[in-house]
Design a protein around this motif. Structure first.
Motif, PDB file in Angstrom:
ATOM      1  N   GLY A   1       0.805  -1.209   0.000  1.00  0.00           N
ATOM      2  CA  GLY A   1       0.000   0.000   0.000  1.00  0.00           C
ATOM      3  C   GLY A   1       0.839   1.260   0.000  1.00  0.00           C
ATOM      4  N   VAL A   2       1.892   1.275   0.824  1.00  0.00           N
ATOM      5  CA  VAL A   2       2.727   2.477   0.925  1.00  0.00           C
ATOM      6  C   VAL A   2       3.606   2.648  -0.304  1.00  0.00           C
ATOM      7  N   ARG A   3       4.184   1.573  -0.788  1.00  0.00           N
ATOM      8  CA  ARG A   3       5.073   1.730  -1.946  1.00  0.00           C
ATOM      9  C   ARG A   3       4.316   2.065  -3.224  1.00  0.00           C
ATOM     10  N   GLY A   4       3.004   1.826  -3.239  1.00  0.00           N
ATOM     11  CA  GLY A   4       2.204   2.141  -4.415  1.00  0.00           C
ATOM     12  C   GLY A   4       1.478   3.461  -4.324  1.00  0.00           C
ATOM     13  N   ASN A   5       1.755   4.258  -3.283  1.00  0.00           N
ATOM     14  CA  ASN A   5       0.980   5.481  -3.066  1.00  0.00           C
ATOM     15  C   ASN A   5       1.898   6.545  -2.467  1.00  0.00           C
ATOM     16  N   ARG A   6       2.246   7.555  -3.224  1.00  0.00           N
ATOM     17  CA  ARG A   6       3.222   8.527  -2.740  1.00  0.00           C
ATOM     18  C   ARG A   6       2.686   9.389  -1.594  1.00  0.00           C
ATOM     19  N   HIS A   7       1.383   9.358  -1.350  1.00  0.00           N
ATOM     20  CA  HIS A   7       0.804  10.129  -0.252  1.00  0.00           C
ATOM     21  C   HIS A   7       0.805   9.352   1.063  1.00  0.00           C
ATOM     22  N   ALA A   8       1.303   8.128   1.047  1.00  0.00           N
ATOM     23  CA  ALA A   8       1.034   7.200   2.138  1.00  0.00           C
ATOM     24  C   ALA A   8       2.082   7.244   3.247  1.00  0.00           C
ATOM     25  N   LEU A   9       1.632   6.778   4.411  1.00  0.00           N
ATOM     26  CA  LEU A   9       2.490   6.516   5.565  1.00  0.00           C
ATOM     27  C   LEU A   9       1.938   5.264   6.233  1.00  0.00           C
ATOM     28  N   GLY A  10       2.837   4.407   6.729  1.00  0.00           N
ATOM     29  CA  GLY A  10       2.381   3.177   7.355  1.00  0.00           C
ATOM     30  C   GLY A  10       3.291   2.752   8.481  1.00  0.00           C
ATOM     31  N   PHE A  11       2.853   1.738   9.232  1.00  0.00           N
ATOM     32  CA  PHE A  11       3.699   1.174  10.276  1.00  0.00           C
ATOM     33  C   PHE A  11       3.624  -0.344  10.232  1.00  0.00           C
ATOM     34  N   GLY A  12       4.711  -0.978  10.677  1.00  0.00           N
ATOM     35  CA  GLY A  12       4.790  -2.438  10.734  1.00  0.00           C
ATOM     36  C   GLY A  12       6.141  -2.840  11.288  1.00  0.00           C
ATOM     37  N   GLY A  13       6.352  -4.126  11.432  1.00  0.00           N
ATOM     38  CA  GLY A  13       7.625  -4.618  11.954  1.00  0.00           C
ATOM     39  C   GLY A  13       8.799  -4.135  11.127  1.00  0.00           C
ATOM     40  N   ALA A  14       9.884  -3.745  11.809  1.00  0.00           N
ATOM     41  CA  ALA A  14      11.034  -3.164  11.118  1.00  0.00           C
ATOM     42  C   ALA A  14      11.641  -4.116  10.097  1.00  0.00           C
ATOM     43  N   GLY A  15      11.564  -5.426  10.347  1.00  0.00           N
ATOM     44  CA  GLY A  15      12.137  -6.380   9.409  1.00  0.00           C
ATOM     45  C   GLY A  15      11.540  -6.283   8.019  1.00  0.00           C
ATOM     46  N   TYR A  16      10.276  -5.889   7.942  1.00  0.00           N
ATOM     47  CA  TYR A  16       9.634  -5.758   6.633  1.00  0.00           C
ATOM     48  C   TYR A  16      10.210  -4.580   5.857  1.00  0.00           C
ATOM     49  N   TYR A  17      10.632  -3.527   6.563  1.00  0.00           N
ATOM     50  CA  TYR A  17      11.286  -2.434   5.851  1.00  0.00           C
ATOM     51  C   TYR A  17      12.574  -2.926   5.213  1.00  0.00           C
ATOM     52  N   TYR A  18      13.377  -3.685   5.967  1.00  0.00           N
ATOM     53  CA  TYR A  18      14.686  -4.096   5.454  1.00  0.00           C
ATOM     54  C   TYR A  18      14.578  -5.134   4.351  1.00  0.00           C
ATOM     55  N   GLU A  19      13.415  -5.721   4.172  1.00  0.00           N
ATOM     56  CA  GLU A  19      13.179  -6.574   3.017  1.00  0.00           C
ATOM     57  C   GLU A  19      12.699  -5.773   1.808  1.00  0.00           C
ATOM     58  N   ASN A  20      12.415  -4.476   2.005  1.00  0.00           N
ATOM     59  CA  ASN A  20      11.836  -3.645   0.940  1.00  0.00           C
ATOM     60  C   ASN A  20      12.468  -2.250   0.917  1.00  0.00           C
ATOM     61  N   GLU A  21      13.764  -2.177   1.188  1.00  0.00           N
ATOM     62  CA  GLU A  21      14.426  -0.880   1.342  1.00  0.00           C
ATOM     63  C   GLU A  21      14.318  -0.002   0.110  1.00  0.00           C
TER      64      GLU A  21
END
Length: 350
Positions: free
Chosen positions: A218-238
């Motif tokens: 959702g966040v990577r497909g929408n430049r207006h977006a902000l989201g939260f989730g486990g930090a490990g998911y960020y490092y899989e999608n840096e």
């Protein structure tokens, strides 16, 4: 979602495979003929459910245990912390992974069903806040700004509402689209309590999901977006997300292994738990599995996550292996003592 932790192509699952198990829509990982060894003659089935966030860690520990005890089957599901506790406290599962501590009402259900549970810390995690990579100007958010944005009844609609100077940035005057975990998730509970002061306090117009991968998409497909989730998911999608620092009066800190294991990343660092049905500790395979979490890793373990001079246990090793963070050594010792006490309670000699 369920991870069949019986093995991958070579009998071991890689870090991405564990995370893929979390994002699968049905059965995440299929079994294989390669099953490892029958190390101690153990046999049986141990059912694990709970946190979607902690699923990769639980799958990693279970897979390594099965590799050494190939007659034990350990299906690991990630139906969510809240849903998992419903099953665990009703006696339908043996082990509960949880991204928050058990709640009073859940504890009462366990008591009414004769479930004597053992709570142990399994791993550390940071809840990360991320934006679309085109958002080059939202580098840091204060805890107060996060509260204003996410709390129930929030009147923040645009980036300019959140910080006045952002109104002049590209799309800064446009509405923020928010993504986060849904109310069945321990991540949701922890985030709302840490940021908004109480469990469940959150604005009603955000997009909630049981699957963190949906939040990422959702966040990577929408430049207006902000989201939260486990930090490990960020490092899989840096490459697809922008990590936002959280300022808790410390100038802004991002979740990394160093800042989470040291306790510097506040207030969104958290312990994650494993709950064992202590009444099942009389079963040899169940006792061995519980003890395995806090045993030192052996020479067959992937040592790429082990620092020079370190001696990690399986729960610490698995946490780092799948992108989370290791509990301190003193916590390991406390867990061993609590497990020993639980074994004594049910009349099992060590």
């Amino acid at each position: 979602m369920e991870s069949d932790t019986t093995g991958g192509v070579d009998g071991r699952l890689g870090r991405r495979a564990y995370l893929a198990a979390v994002g699968g829509s049905a059965v995440g990982l299929s079994g294989c003929l390669v099953r490892g060894a029958d190390g101690r003659g153990l046999d049986g089935r141990i059912v694990v459910d709970g946190s979607n966030t902690l699923l990769p860690h639980g799958a990693a520990v279970a897979e390594e245990f099965q590799w050494r005890n190939n007659r034990v089957r350990i299906p690991v599901r990630g139906s969510g912390t809240g849903a998992g506790f419903q099953r665990f406290c009703s006696g339908n599962t043996d082990v509960q992974n949880a991204s928050r501590a058990i709640l009073d009402d859940e504890e009462a259900i366990c008591g009414s069903n004769g479930i004597d549970f053992l709570e142990l810390e399994a791993a550390l995690d940071g809840i990360a806040v991320w934006a679309h990579p085109d958002n080059h100007w939202c580098d840091t958010l204060t805890v107060e700004e996060l509260n204003r944005l996410w709390r129930s009844g929030s009147d923040v609609d645009t980036w300019g509402d959140l910080r006045e100077e952002w109104a002049d940035e590209p799309f800064g005057d446009e509405e923020i689209d928010l993504y986060g975990r849904d109310s069945a998730s321990g991540t949701f509970d922890y985030f709302t309590q840490a940021i908004n002061g109480e469990y469940g306090n959150i604005r009603s117009d955000y997009a909630g999901s049981a699957d963190t991968n949906v939040i990422v998409r959702g966040v990577r497909g929408n430049r207006h977006a902000l989201g939260f989730g486990g930090a490990g998911y960020y490092y899989e999608n840096e490459d697809d997300l922008r990590l936002v620092a959280v300022d808790d009066g410390n100038g802004g800190v991002r979740p990394t292994r160093e800042t989470i294991e040291s306790g510097e990343y506040t207030p969104l660092s958290r312990p994650m738990y494993v709950y064992f049905d202590a009444t099942q500790l009389t079963r040899p395979e169940f006792r061995a599995y519980a003890e395995f979490f806090f045993e030192p890793i052996d020479g067959d373990a992937d040592e790429s996550v082990v620092d020079p001079g370190e001696t990690l246990t399986w729960t610490q090793w698995a946490a780092r292996k799948v992108g989370y963070y290791a509990i301190p050594d003193e916590t390991v010792e406390e867990s061993r003592e609590r497990l020993s006490d639980a074994l004594a309670r049910v009349g099992v000699d060590e």
